[in-house]
Scaffold this active site. Structure first.
Site, PDB file in Angstrom:
ATOM      1  N   THR A  59       0.819  -1.225   0.000  1.00  0.00           N
ATOM      2  CA  THR A  59       0.000   0.000   0.000  1.00  0.00           C
ATOM      3  C   THR A  59       0.848   1.270   0.000  1.00  0.00           C
ATOM      4  O   THR A  59       0.304   2.368   0.032  1.00  0.00           O
ATOM      5  CB  THR A  59      -0.889   0.053   1.263  1.00  0.00           C
ATOM      6  OG1 THR A  59      -0.025   0.019   2.408  1.00  0.00           O
ATOM      7  CG2 THR A  59      -1.851  -1.115   1.324  1.00  0.00           C
ATOM      8  N   LYS A  60       2.155   1.138  -0.020  1.00  0.00           N
ATOM      9  CA  LYS A  60       3.017   2.307   0.187  1.00  0.00           C
ATOM     10  C   LYS A  60       3.190   3.136  -1.098  1.00  0.00           C
ATOM     11  O   LYS A  60       2.720   2.763  -2.160  1.00  0.00           O
ATOM     12  CB  LYS A  60       4.371   1.863   0.736  1.00  0.00           C
ATOM     13  CG  LYS A  60       4.282   1.260   2.138  1.00  0.00           C
ATOM     14  CD  LYS A  60       3.769   2.249   3.171  1.00  0.00           C
ATOM     15  CE  LYS A  60       3.929   1.770   4.603  1.00  0.00           C
ATOM     16  NZ  LYS A  60       3.013   0.699   5.004  1.00  0.00           N
TER      17      LYS A  60
END
Ligand SMILES: Cc1ncc(COP(=O)(O)O)c(C=O)c1O
Length: 415
Positions: free
Chosen positions: A213-214
């Protein structure tokens, strides 16, 4: 017809697909040329955008997660069993669990009002309160500021405190790539006088995350950045079983390729080429991805500003906009944060909460006998916060849908 909007979604295109295929067809899947190239390109990225003066001596080491990187960083900085490491109470468990890996103890510090960041004044106060423990060998060795959501902490204040208290500074930069601070803002990190500095390259060691998700992703992965050659060397050895030569050399050197020495009981924290190749493609897009997140954040800011139901996220220079942590103005609402999230879910909006404070997690709470009320700002932030979707590739219509649903729930439950 409205579709569900996930909380997060990686931005993967043809270049990432081609990179993965290149490695799959190469016959070499684990750490090798791609990982080395990723480290080199990451270093060049920091140097070319961040200015040579403050960023020329940086070492970049690819790892299989930011958690691994934080563990390696603490170990290389000499943190040992019985030591103390100061961490914010408002963070993911990685920041504190790595302290336990080494048999040391995390000491939690409250966040500053309205910032989600470790409070430098509370840090100083906590350090004073720990002084009597020195006699029993409990010595504060390091502090791990977290650049929450991609917004850099007040590194000038933290570096100043760390220097006076003889602490190593390990930046948890899991959220903050790319996050560039103009010259002067990072205080003494502005080494050569007048250079911009990266959040994550100011303290002794910084650790970025490439989790799914970064801001850029390899699925799982991370990058450790430091200036000190001895620390870099130790991290490099410990990343690879405590072997004195890296895996690439071990398998490709033409002379004595079978020979290696184990100099320490190390870890297996290397980043495989399959993932590193994807990281190289993501790195090329880092500014483009940031611009997309900034556009979404600007749309949310405009929609939720001057609205009695909401408080905008804190923002400022260098904000990587990994999260959009909207805060509910609870006195103006007849609904709890949890029920608000449920209402959004029922209407197809994926959201999250960053973070459930560590001092109320059973492990930390019980082991260190922590009380909720000792971290009032952390609890206040936790009770108000909802992380809205902010992923590159979200369409304007999707952003609009999030805004409409959030506002309609607030409208329905207004006081
Ligand atoms: C603040 C913070 N630190 C560290 C980590 C750990 O990152 P990784 O999943 O790459 O180990 C995370 C992960 O979400 C995080 O939010």
């Amino acid at each position: 017809m409205k579709h569900d909007i996930p909380f997060a979604r990686p931005f993967i295109g043809e270049t990432e697909e081609a990179a993965a295929l290149r490695v799959l067809r190469s016959g070499w899947l684990t750490t090798g040329a791609e990982a080395l190239a990723f480290e080199k390109e990451f270093r060049e990225f920091l140097q070319s955008h961040g200015g040579d003066a403050a960023n020329s001596g940086l070492h970049c080491l690819a790892v299989n997660s930011a958690t691994s990187g934080l563990h390696l960083a603490l170990e290389a900085c000499g943190v040992q069993s019985g030591d103390l490491v100061l961490v914010p109470s408002y963070t993911f468990t990685s920041t504190a669990e790595v302290v336990r890996y080494l048999g040391a103890d995390p000491v939690f510090v409250d966040v500053a009002p309205g910032t989600f960041h470790i409070n430098p004044q509370a840090l100083e106060k906590t350090l004073e309160s720990l002084k009597p423990l020195r006699a029993s060998g409990k010595i504060p060795k390091a502090v791990i500021p977290v650049h929450y959501g991609g917004l850099p902490c007040d590194m000038s204040a933290i570096m100043d405190i760390a220097r006076r208290h003889n602490l190593k500074v390990i930046e948890d930069a899991a959220h903050s790539f790319p996050s560039l601070l103009p010259a002067g803002i990072a205080g003494e990190s502005d080494m050569a006088g007048n250079s911009p500095a990266w959040a994550g390259a100011i303290g002794d060691v910084g650790v970025f995350s490439f989790y799914a998700t970064k801001t850029i992703t390899t699925g799982e992965g991370g990058m450790v950045v430091c200036k000190d050659a001895a620390i870099a060397r130790r991290i490099s050895v410990m990343r690879s079983h405590g072997i004195d030569r890296n895996v690439w050399n071990r398998y490709t050197d033409t002379t004595a390729s079978w020979y290696y020495e184990v100099v320490e009981a190390g870890f297996k924290y290397n980043l495989p080429d399959l993932l590193a190749a994807v990281g190289r493609s993501q790195l090329e897009r880092a500014w483009e991805l940031l611009r997309m997140r900034q556009e979404i954040a600007a749309a949310y800011d405009a929609a939720f500003a001057n609205n009695e139901h909401f408080l905008l996220p804190p923002t400022g220079v260098g904000d990587a906009r990994h999260l959009y942590p909207l805060r509910l103005n609870l006195p103006r609402l007849r609904i709890s944060r949890n029920d608000f999230i449920q209402k959004l879910k029922e209407q197809g909006i994926g959201v999250s909460v960053h973070f459930i404070p560590l001092h109320i997690m059973p492990f930390y709470k019980n082991r260190y006998r922590l009380a909720e009320e000792d971290f009032p700002e952390t609890m206040k932030s936790f009770r108000q916060e909802i992380s809205l979707p902010i992923w590159p590739g979200m369409t304007a219509a999707q952003v609009e849908q999030v805004i409409t649903v959030v506002k309609s729930v607030a409208g329905e439950y207004t006081v």
